[in-house]
Design a protein around this motif. Structure first.
Motif, PDB file in Angstrom:
ATOM      1  N   ARG A 105       1.725  -9.057   5.118  1.00 10.10           N
ATOM      2  CA  ARG A 105       0.377  -9.619   5.003  1.00 10.10           C
ATOM      3  C   ARG A 105      -0.741  -8.646   5.352  1.00 10.10           C
ATOM      4  N   PRO A 106      -0.667  -7.918   6.485  1.00  2.42           N
ATOM      5  CA  PRO A 106      -1.811  -7.081   6.838  1.00  2.42           C
ATOM      6  C   PRO A 106      -2.064  -5.912   5.898  1.00  2.42           C
ATOM      7  N   VAL A 107      -1.030  -5.478   5.153  1.00  4.38           N
ATOM      8  CA  VAL A 107      -1.228  -4.327   4.283  1.00  4.38           C
ATOM      9  C   VAL A 107      -1.572  -4.723   2.852  1.00  4.38           C
ATOM     10  N   SER A 108      -1.387  -5.985   2.493  1.00  2.42           N
ATOM     11  CA  SER A 108      -1.558  -6.373   1.089  1.00  2.42           C
ATOM     12  C   SER A 108      -2.983  -6.148   0.594  1.00  2.42           C
ATOM     13  N   ARG A 109      -3.976  -6.495   1.405  1.00  3.62           N
ATOM     14  CA  ARG A 109      -5.366  -6.321   0.970  1.00  3.62           C
ATOM     15  C   ARG A 109      -5.717  -4.841   0.845  1.00  3.62           C
ATOM     16  N   VAL A 110      -5.228  -4.042   1.782  1.00  2.00           N
ATOM     17  CA  VAL A 110      -5.509  -2.609   1.733  1.00  2.00           C
ATOM     18  C   VAL A 110      -4.817  -1.981   0.531  1.00  2.00           C
ATOM     19  N   GLU A 111      -3.584  -2.374   0.284  1.00  2.00           N
ATOM     20  CA  GLU A 111      -2.869  -1.852  -0.885  1.00  2.00           C
ATOM     21  C   GLU A 111      -3.595  -2.209  -2.177  1.00  2.00           C
ATOM     22  N   ALA A 112      -4.117  -3.423  -2.250  1.00  2.00           N
ATOM     23  CA  ALA A 112      -4.827  -3.849  -3.463  1.00  2.00           C
ATOM     24  C   ALA A 112      -6.071  -2.991  -3.687  1.00  2.00           C
ATOM     25  N   LEU A 113      -6.779  -2.684  -2.604  1.00  2.00           N
ATOM     26  CA  LEU A 113      -7.976  -1.836  -2.724  1.00  2.00           C
ATOM     27  C   LEU A 113      -7.604  -0.432  -3.168  1.00  2.00           C
ATOM     28  N   VAL A 114      -6.577   0.151  -2.558  1.00  2.00           N
ATOM     29  CA  VAL A 114      -6.170   1.506  -2.915  1.00  2.00           C
ATOM     30  C   VAL A 114      -5.683   1.550  -4.360  1.00  2.00           C
ATOM     31  N   ARG A 115      -4.912   0.561  -4.766  1.00  2.00           N
ATOM     32  CA  ARG A 115      -4.413   0.513  -6.145  1.00  2.00           C
ATOM     33  C   ARG A 115      -5.578   0.412  -7.136  1.00  2.00           C
ATOM     34  N   ARG A 116      -6.571  -0.397  -6.799  1.00  2.00           N
ATOM     35  CA  ARG A 116      -7.745  -0.525  -7.675  1.00  2.00           C
ATOM     36  C   ARG A 116      -8.484   0.808  -7.767  1.00  2.00           C
ATOM     37  N   GLY A 117      -8.571   1.508  -6.639  1.00  3.83           N
ATOM     38  CA  GLY A 117      -9.225   2.816  -6.650  1.00  3.83           C
ATOM     39  C   GLY A 117      -8.467   3.827  -7.497  1.00  3.83           C
ATOM     40  N   GLN A 118      -7.147   3.765  -7.453  1.00  4.85           N
ATOM     41  CA  GLN A 118      -6.339   4.662  -8.274  1.00  4.85           C
ATOM     42  C   GLN A 118      -6.530   4.365  -9.757  1.00  4.85           C
ATOM     43  N   GLU A 119      -6.539   3.092 -10.093  1.00  6.92           N
ATOM     44  CA  GLU A 119      -6.701   2.699 -11.496  1.00  6.92           C
ATOM     45  C   GLU A 119      -8.074   3.081 -12.030  1.00  6.92           C
TER      46      GLU A 119
END
Length: 202
Positions: free
Chosen positions: A124-138
């Motif tokens: 749970r605590p990493v899911s939001r951060v991962e989503a942001l980083v993935r969006r930045g990569q895309e």
């Protein structure tokens, strides 16, 4: 007839919160902190502590779960939309200390809880951060030649490094958010691209 039971329930809730507060502090400083140390910090006896938590593992589980709930609520309140770099700076400035505490408690949990439970708690605590980083990569704002999970782990290590430097007197607490954000922007910038200044994405 109901005053005494109500008072007891209120006392029990205060004790539980005091124990969880003490556990968060003690375990963040020392992953091997004992039940006796936590009870003393909470201002309760071990009998009282064991009346609410059957064993040390159950206490650690509850402390981590509460920290994650609070951290997730803090992340949910942050606007992570718009330019990913701006969102990253905003996330760091508003939640880095909460994320560090979760990580410190996870270290205590790793030696006590099952891998399956750790994975469940950690997701749970990493899911939001991962989503942001993935969006930045895309979007091309963050480097895509490295896995998303590695970049998230790198961000967490930078945060923990800042916390250690604060404890050691090498970094002022007020400087930590800017230091973390500037270092993360440099680490996340795609190869061959200029590293943006922190002021540009503040």
């Amino acid at each position: 007839m109901t005053a005494a039971p109500t008072a007891k329930r209120a006392d029990a809730q205060r004790n539980i919160q005091a124990i969880l507060d003490a556990a968060a502090v003690c375990l963040s400083k020392d992953a091997a902190a004992s039940v006796a140390e936590i009870a003393q910090a909470a201002g309760v006896g071990r009998v009282t502590l064991y009346g609410h938590f059957a064993n040390r593992a159950e206490l650690i589980d509850a402390a981590i779960a509460r920290a994650i709930d609070e951290g997730d609520a803090a992340l949910a309140a942050i606007d992570l939309g718009g330019d990913p770099r701006t969102a990253l700076v905003r996330l760091v400035r508003q939640s880095w200390s909460a994320i560090v505490q979760i990580g410190a408690l996870m270290s205590a949990g790793a030696a006590t809880l099952t891998p399956e439970r750790m994975l469940e708690l950690h997701s749970r605590p990493v899911s939001r951060v991962e989503a942001l980083v993935r969006r930045g990569q895309e979007a091309g704002a963050f480097r895509s030649d490295l896995p998303t999970t590695w970049l998230v782990s790198t961000l967490h290590r930078i945060m923990h490094g800042a916390a250690e430097d604060i404890d050691a007197g090498r970094l002022a607490a007020a400087q930590a958010p800017s230091a973390i954000a500037a270092t993360a922007l440099a680490a996340f910038t795609p190869p061959g691209h200029p590293v943006p200044s922190l002021e540009e994405w503040s």
